[in-house]
Design an enzyme around this catalytic site. Structure first.
Site, PDB file in Angstrom:
ATOM      1  N   ARG A   1      21.934  -0.091  27.442  1.00  0.00           N
ATOM      2  CA  ARG A   1      21.363   1.221  27.749  1.00  0.00           C
ATOM      3  C   ARG A   1      22.020   2.338  26.946  1.00  0.00           C
ATOM      4  O   ARG A   1      21.388   3.362  26.684  1.00  0.00           O
ATOM      5  CB  ARG A   1      21.502   1.528  29.247  1.00  0.00           C
ATOM      6  CG  ARG A   1      20.652   0.641  30.135  1.00  0.00           C
ATOM      7  CD  ARG A   1      20.567   1.174  31.559  1.00  0.00           C
ATOM      8  NE  ARG A   1      19.642   2.281  31.651  1.00  0.00           N
ATOM      9  CZ  ARG A   1      18.555   2.286  32.451  1.00  0.00           C
ATOM     10  NH1 ARG A   1      18.258   1.241  33.194  1.00  0.00           N
ATOM     11  NH2 ARG A   1      17.776   3.336  32.491  1.00  0.00           N
TER      12      ARG A   1
ATOM     13  N   TYR B   1      23.756   7.745  23.413  1.00  0.00           N
ATOM     14  CA  TYR B   1      23.078   8.432  22.307  1.00  0.00           C
ATOM     15  C   TYR B   1      24.040   8.813  21.184  1.00  0.00           C
ATOM     16  O   TYR B   1      23.965   8.260  20.089  1.00  0.00           O
ATOM     17  CB  TYR B   1      22.279   9.661  22.770  1.00  0.00           C
ATOM     18  CG  TYR B   1      21.488  10.258  21.628  1.00  0.00           C
ATOM     19  CD1 TYR B   1      20.412   9.572  21.079  1.00  0.00           C
ATOM     20  CD2 TYR B   1      21.836  11.482  21.061  1.00  0.00           C
ATOM     21  CE1 TYR B   1      19.708  10.093  20.008  1.00  0.00           C
ATOM     22  CE2 TYR B   1      21.143  12.010  19.992  1.00  0.00           C
ATOM     23  CZ  TYR B   1      20.077  11.325  19.455  1.00  0.00           C
ATOM     24  OH  TYR B   1      19.396  11.833  18.388  1.00  0.00           O
TER      25      TYR B   1
ATOM     26  N   TYR C   1      32.210   2.029  33.049  1.00  0.00           N
ATOM     27  CA  TYR C   1      30.916   1.360  33.166  1.00  0.00           C
ATOM     28  C   TYR C   1      30.454   0.978  31.762  1.00  0.00           C
ATOM     29  O   TYR C   1      30.147   1.848  30.949  1.00  0.00           O
ATOM     30  CB  TYR C   1      29.917   2.283  33.858  1.00  0.00           C
ATOM     31  CG  TYR C   1      28.529   1.717  34.051  1.00  0.00           C
ATOM     32  CD1 TYR C   1      28.242   0.367  33.912  1.00  0.00           C
ATOM     33  CD2 TYR C   1      27.476   2.561  34.400  1.00  0.00           C
ATOM     34  CE1 TYR C   1      26.969  -0.134  34.094  1.00  0.00           C
ATOM     35  CE2 TYR C   1      26.193   2.078  34.603  1.00  0.00           C
ATOM     36  CZ  TYR C   1      25.946   0.729  34.440  1.00  0.00           C
ATOM     37  OH  TYR C   1      24.674   0.256  34.626  1.00  0.00           O
TER      38      TYR C   1
ATOM     39  N   THR D   1      22.819   5.083  37.347  1.00  0.00           N
ATOM     40  CA  THR D   1      21.539   4.921  36.656  1.00  0.00           C
ATOM     41  C   THR D   1      20.404   4.729  37.655  1.00  0.00           C
ATOM     42  O   THR D   1      19.328   5.326  37.528  1.00  0.00           O
ATOM     43  CB  THR D   1      21.592   3.705  35.724  1.00  0.00           C
ATOM     44  OG1 THR D   1      22.703   3.828  34.850  1.00  0.00           O
ATOM     45  CG2 THR D   1      20.319   3.580  34.912  1.00  0.00           C
TER      46      THR D   1
ATOM     47  N   ILE E   1      28.459  -4.156  41.563  1.00  0.00           N
ATOM     48  CA  ILE E   1      27.802  -2.867  41.790  1.00  0.00           C
ATOM     49  C   ILE E   1      26.336  -3.134  41.517  1.00  0.00           C
ATOM     50  O   ILE E   1      25.940  -3.375  40.380  1.00  0.00           O
ATOM     51  CB  ILE E   1      28.395  -1.757  40.908  1.00  0.00           C
ATOM     52  CG1 ILE E   1      29.866  -1.539  41.293  1.00  0.00           C
ATOM     53  CG2 ILE E   1      27.600  -0.466  41.053  1.00  0.00           C
ATOM     54  CD1 ILE E   1      30.604  -0.548  40.410  1.00  0.00           C
TER      55      ILE E   1
ATOM     56  N   LYS F   1      32.969  -1.854  35.453  1.00  0.00           N
ATOM     57  CA  LYS F   1      31.691  -2.449  35.822  1.00  0.00           C
ATOM     58  C   LYS F   1      31.132  -3.059  34.547  1.00  0.00           C
ATOM     59  O   LYS F   1      30.761  -2.337  33.618  1.00  0.00           O
ATOM     60  CB  LYS F   1      30.746  -1.390  36.394  1.00  0.00           C
ATOM     61  CG  LYS F   1      29.346  -1.927  36.704  1.00  0.00           C
ATOM     62  CD  LYS F   1      28.395  -0.819  37.143  1.00  0.00           C
ATOM     63  CE  LYS F   1      26.995  -1.368  37.376  1.00  0.00           C
ATOM     64  NZ  LYS F   1      26.027  -0.304  37.739  1.00  0.00           N
TER      65      LYS F   1
END
Length: 296
Positions: A140, A109, A135, A46, A206, A164
């Protein structure tokens, strides 16, 4: 053997003023990160503005990074997508280039059910031999990997080995570690929760913070792992105002501004991201100085 222990930098992608990737500058940043004890490089996450890179740019950035790092530290390629076939394509190409591991974000999405997440991650894992770090960043993506789902994948898919965790939900992380008997490579995805994650059995972070404070972020993790919990906690607490400033606008707007303040010529952002608001930039500058970072 774990992919890495310590602090991996979720590295920015520097751009030239015309918007093209600035590969000479990326090489300089990579060298500086390694010189300052960063333990692994995450390219095209990202923070690297992967969502606005073309597939060709995405893969070239991965290839370039692997070639330039040349085995000095592990290179973890961000190859996730909300399209399973696209994620498989990016992942298989990254494996050909010599990536050490993959970071695969949850579908965004269109999202997925927990059944869909199992199918998505399994299909990607079966397409490569590389170890995979899932992740989880529901703020997000709108998609949360539940502990039961993560535990199922780690126990049943041999090369899905880590996660993560950026849900911000420490209780969820604790449940995951219980369900896996700690047999998952756990990395913090939030720079303000490194020590709490380490206390649950995490191996590191991370990190966005590592872009501007690689040595301190590395030290925060290693002090904890070496038994100096008080020293680790001291760095964590001191870093909080800077972490807050690095996320006062959507990532990677602030960290790109910070890198430019440090003289790295990181260049502009790609739309729809825009330059940082002046009042936020002043807050960021002050936080960097207060943390002991010399701003040019």
């Amino acid at each position: 053997m774990s992919i890495f222990k310590g602090a991996a930098v979720a590295i920015i992608t520097p751009f030239q003023e015309n918007g093209e990737i600035n590969y000479p500058k990326l090489a300089e940043i990579l060298d500086d990160q390694i010189a300052n004890h960063t333990d692994a490089i995450v390219i095209c996450g990202t923070t690297g503005e992967s969502s606005t890179l073309t597939h060709e740019e995405h893969l070239e950035a991965i290839r370039f990074t692997i070639e330039h790092v040349a085995g000095r530290v592990p290179v973890i390629a961000g190859t996730g997508s909300n399209c399973t076939e696209t994620a498989i394509y990016l992942s298989t190409e990254a494996e050909k280039y010599g990536a050490d591991a993959l970071l695969i974000v949850t579908p965004y999405y269109n999202k997925a059910t927990q059944k869909g997440l199992i199918a998505h991650y399994t299909a990607i894992a079966e397409s490569v031999n590389l170890p995979i770090i899932m992740y989880n960043v529901p703020s997000r993506t709108g998609c949360n990997i539940l502990p039961e789902t993560a535990a199922h994948l780690v126990k049943n898919v041999k090369n899905i080995v880590g996660i993560k965790e950026a849900s911000g939900n420490i209780s969820q992380v604790a449940k995951l570690m219980r369900l896996t008997d700690g047999q998952i490579e756990l990395y913090s995805g939030n720079d303000d929760q490194v020590v709490p994650i380490l206390s649950l059995g995490g191996l590191g972070v991370i990190s966005v913070l590592s872009n501007v404070a690689p040595r301190q972020t590395h030290d925060m993790v290693m002090k904890f792992l070496e038994g100096d919990v008080a020293g680790s906690r001291e760095i964590q607490l001191k870093a909080l105002p800077l972490v807050d400033a690095l996320f006062c606008e959507v990532n990677p707007i602030p960290v790109k501004a910070a890198m430019n303040m440090l003289g790295w010529e990181a260049g502009p952002l790609r739309m729809p991201l825009t330059e940082m608001e002046p009042e936020h930039k002043e807050k960021l500058k002050k936080a960097m100085i207060d943390f002991g970072i010399e701003v040019k």
